[in-house]
Motif scaffolding. Structure first.
Motif, mmCIF file in Angstrom:
data_model
loop_
_atom_site.group_PDB
_atom_site.id
_atom_site.type_symbol
_atom_site.label_atom_id
_atom_site.label_comp_id
_atom_site.label_asym_id
_atom_site.label_seq_id
_atom_site.Cartn_x
_atom_site.Cartn_y
_atom_site.Cartn_z
ATOM 1 N N GLN A 250 0.824 -1.205 0.000
ATOM 2 C CA GLN A 250 0.000 0.000 0.000
ATOM 3 C C GLN A 250 0.862 1.261 0.000
ATOM 4 N N LEU A 251 1.866 1.277 0.865
ATOM 5 C CA LEU A 251 2.736 2.446 0.966
ATOM 6 C C LEU A 251 3.516 2.673 -0.323
ATOM 7 N N GLU A 252 3.993 1.600 -0.923
ATOM 8 C CA GLU A 252 4.728 1.714 -2.183
ATOM 9 C C GLU A 252 3.845 2.304 -3.280
ATOM 10 N N THR A 253 2.589 1.889 -3.301
ATOM 11 C CA THR A 253 1.649 2.415 -4.289
ATOM 12 C C THR A 253 1.449 3.915 -4.099
ATOM 13 N N GLU A 254 1.269 4.333 -2.846
ATOM 14 C CA GLU A 254 1.061 5.755 -2.559
ATOM 15 C C GLU A 254 2.292 6.586 -2.916
ATOM 16 N N GLU A 255 3.457 6.091 -2.557
ATOM 17 C CA GLU A 255 4.683 6.850 -2.825
ATOM 18 C C GLU A 255 4.962 6.948 -4.320
ATOM 19 N N ARG A 256 4.725 5.863 -5.035
ATOM 20 C CA ARG A 256 4.917 5.899 -6.486
ATOM 21 C C ARG A 256 3.931 6.867 -7.132
ATOM 22 N N SER A 257 2.704 6.861 -6.647
ATOM 23 C CA SER A 257 1.698 7.782 -7.162
ATOM 24 C C SER A 257 2.111 9.230 -6.913
ATOM 25 N N ASP A 258 2.613 9.514 -5.717
ATOM 26 C CA ASP A 258 3.055 10.876 -5.395
ATOM 27 C C ASP A 258 4.168 11.330 -6.336
ATOM 28 N N ARG A 259 5.119 10.430 -6.588
ATOM 29 C CA ARG A 259 6.239 10.788 -7.467
ATOM 30 C C ARG A 259 5.761 11.064 -8.891
ATOM 31 N N GLU A 260 4.914 10.181 -9.399
ATOM 32 C CA GLU A 260 4.455 10.331 -10.777
ATOM 33 C C GLU A 260 3.550 11.547 -10.935
ATOM 34 N N ARG B 12 -7.284 -5.024 -5.701
ATOM 35 C CA ARG B 12 -6.645 -5.866 -4.684
ATOM 36 C C ARG B 12 -7.686 -6.540 -3.793
ATOM 37 N N ILE B 13 -8.738 -5.812 -3.491
ATOM 38 C CA ILE B 13 -9.809 -6.389 -2.678
ATOM 39 C C ILE B 13 -10.467 -7.547 -3.418
ATOM 40 N N VAL B 14 -10.730 -7.359 -4.698
ATOM 41 C CA VAL B 14 -11.360 -8.411 -5.499
ATOM 42 C C VAL B 14 -10.448 -9.636 -5.579
ATOM 43 N N GLU B 15 -9.146 -9.410 -5.707
ATOM 44 C CA GLU B 15 -8.198 -10.526 -5.721
ATOM 45 C C GLU B 15 -8.329 -11.371 -4.458
ATOM 46 N N SER B 16 -8.365 -10.703 -3.314
ATOM 47 C CA SER B 16 -8.460 -11.429 -2.047
ATOM 48 C C SER B 16 -9.829 -12.072 -1.874
ATOM 49 N N LEU B 17 -10.873 -11.385 -2.306
ATOM 50 C CA LEU B 17 -12.218 -11.967 -2.228
ATOM 51 C C LEU B 17 -12.300 -13.243 -3.064
ATOM 52 N N ASN C 191 -7.310 -2.277 2.654
ATOM 53 C CA ASN C 191 -7.508 -1.505 1.427
ATOM 54 C C ASN C 191 -8.879 -0.847 1.304
ATOM 55 N N VAL C 192 -9.879 -1.383 1.994
ATOM 56 C CA VAL C 192 -11.250 -0.968 1.696
ATOM 57 C C VAL C 192 -11.541 0.482 2.061
ATOM 58 N N ASN C 193 -11.017 0.981 3.173
ATOM 59 C CA ASN C 193 -11.299 2.367 3.552
ATOM 60 C C ASN C 193 -10.681 3.370 2.589
ATOM 61 N N LEU C 194 -9.646 2.942 1.887
ATOM 62 C CA LEU C 194 -8.985 3.854 0.960
ATOM 63 C C LEU C 194 -9.845 4.168 -0.260
ATOM 64 N N TYR D 187 -8.895 8.648 -8.647
ATOM 65 C CA TYR D 187 -9.805 7.627 -9.170
ATOM 66 C C TYR D 187 -9.019 6.374 -9.567
ATOM 67 N N ARG D 188 -7.854 6.579 -10.163
ATOM 68 C CA ARG D 188 -7.024 5.432 -10.557
ATOM 69 C C ARG D 188 -6.615 4.621 -9.331
#
Length: 221
Positions: free
Chosen positions: A48-58, A178-183, A139-142, A169-170
């Protein structure tokens, strides 16, 4: 909330993500103290953190400034209303009411509540699906949070707001995925089959709504 917070709410809501992670870490420590569990939690939150940090950079690269810092004066100036409201705080509160009542946010919120209630319970109880339920819970609250931030940004009706909204939105779509994967990994559970199917159906509907929202933004610019 200050005027500066209002002008770049993606920073303000990043703090809420930190609070969510703290909550999840506390919950994990309360119910899982094994080394294996701790490593799994770290992997989920690290993803989760990696996703957020990559998003911030991009996003920073696309916008030309660091989104975790105050925006350049030109951006702030462009976001000032032509006529200053008599009560800026009251105006912001009215805008919040508008965003909170938005159909897309309400859809995400209802879905998240239904998903989270079971995921949290199963995770706390432990068992074979506790790990996947933790990933769902993490992930769900995000999802509604990202949608809320996107809708706030759309209200600015500028290039920066459009770019941030599309990114939020992305990210919501990423977390739903990710939620669907786990479900899907829990679909063989007889006890949770109804919840899994209902959650996946709601996820698909929300994904379609988010794709539509992003497409509408792209056509507007």
């Amino acid at each position: 909330m200050t005027q500066q917070d209002r002008d770049y709410p993606w920073v303000f809501h990043r703090d809420e993500i930190d609070v969510l992670e703290d909550e999840l870490e506390d919950l994990y420590e309360a119910f899982h103290d094994t080394e294996t569990g701790s490593l799994f939690e770290s992997a989920v939150l690290g993803e989760q953190l990696e996703t957020e940090e990559r998003s911030d950079r991009e996003l920073s690269s696309r916008l030309g400034f660091d989104v975790l810092e105050p925006p350049p004066p030109a951006v702030l100036s462009a976001r000032q209303p032509l006529v200053a409201p008599s009560d800026p705080f009251e105006t912001w509160q009215q805008e919040l009411v508008h965003v909170r009542s938005h159909p897309l946010y309400q859809q995400a919120k209802r879905w998240a509540i239904g998903v989270k209630s079971v995921a949290k319970q199963v995770y706390e109880q432990g068992g074979g699906y506790a790990g996947e339920c933790f990933r769902v819970y993490a992930n769900v609250n995000l999802v509604p949070l990202k949608i809320f931030t996107a809708l706030c940004e759309e209200m600015h009706e500028d290039d920066v707001g459009c770019e941030v909204a599309k990114e939020e939105y992305r990210l919501a779509l990423v977390y739903i995925g990710r939620i669907v994967e786990s479900l899907s990994l829990m679909s063989l559970s007889v006890e949770m089959s109804d919840w899994v199917q209902t959650s996946k159906t709601g996820a698909k509907e929300l994904q379609e709504a988010l794709v539509s929202a992003r497409s509408n933004l792209s056509r507007r610019r």
